[in-house]
Design an enzyme around this catalytic site. Sequence first.
Site: not given
Length: 351
Positions: A197, A202, A204-207
Amino acid sequence: MRSFTNLEASIGRVPGRIVTRLGAIDFGRGSEALYRDQLPGLLTELSHRARVQSITASSAIEGVVVSDVDRAERIINRRAAVLRTRSEQELAGYRDAQDYLFQQDWRPLNAGLLLHVHRLLFAHTAAPGGAFKSQDNLVVDRSPDGTSTVRFKPVAAALTSFAVDDLISRYRDAHRSGEHHPALLDGLFVLDLLVIHPFEDGNGRVARALTNALLMDHGYNVGRYVSLEQSVAESADAYYQALLDSTHGWHEGAADPWPWLEYFTGMIAEAYAVFADRAAAAKTPGTKQERIRVHILRHAPATFRLADVRTAVPGVSDQTIRLVLEQLKVEGSVRADGTGRAATWTRTSVV
């Protein structure tokens, strides 16, 4: 990072059900070249649709929603001169991040790439982007009554830069060894990144954006044509539960990666199945109206929307779909509930 410390112990023995999924994934990858040769127009159309679905779905998972569908598509297609709200700004940010990973040579994978993708996510907002977190954070579930439950504790802020570099190094070494299936390694990378993390917002969006890029880097291009983010949005409970189940004991090196990898490989295998179905529909003999009619009467859910037909039967216009729906309505085969974009259709007979 943790999941890559002892790969033989963590993923050396692959459960049979996942072996089957990996076979389906590899079969799907092998079919991509055939579709590119035989159906280039279809793939272009599917890629346009998947792009819109991915950007809107991944944003919506985080509560970033532009309720006006036409307005959202104008933003995604770069036809909106002004971004009026924070949601519109963040939608445009995910657009920029995904387009960069899809259209540019983003390699090599390193911490700088993660920071750049994060910077793009927030480039249209007043919020800072492109920096790792400066304070420790927790991932929590918030209940309607206001209470919260800690889902997991990420890596400390002071260790984030080291953790990211270590994860990338171990991931690249694992791929170079060729001892484990690429999809499993990609899934482990996403799992560890989400547990680290590294950003204040952001993550989740990066992942999710990187998921597509990593898979494509190893020849699995289905995310270009079928939105993996849409799949996550439609199975959000299973997505979060799989992550939760695979984070227990992560810091101690005792986590079980298989709940997450089962979800991850299932998502990819299902995307390839959808891809194959859409390609088959495009190759089905008959006029466009006949293909729409067969889909509605034999394959569509009992209740569906025009957009569902558009997705399932590529290469047809909304006008043609509406024409067939009206014909079936007159015949008594379907009935309409509502009007406009919000309308649903219910099949009343099957042939």
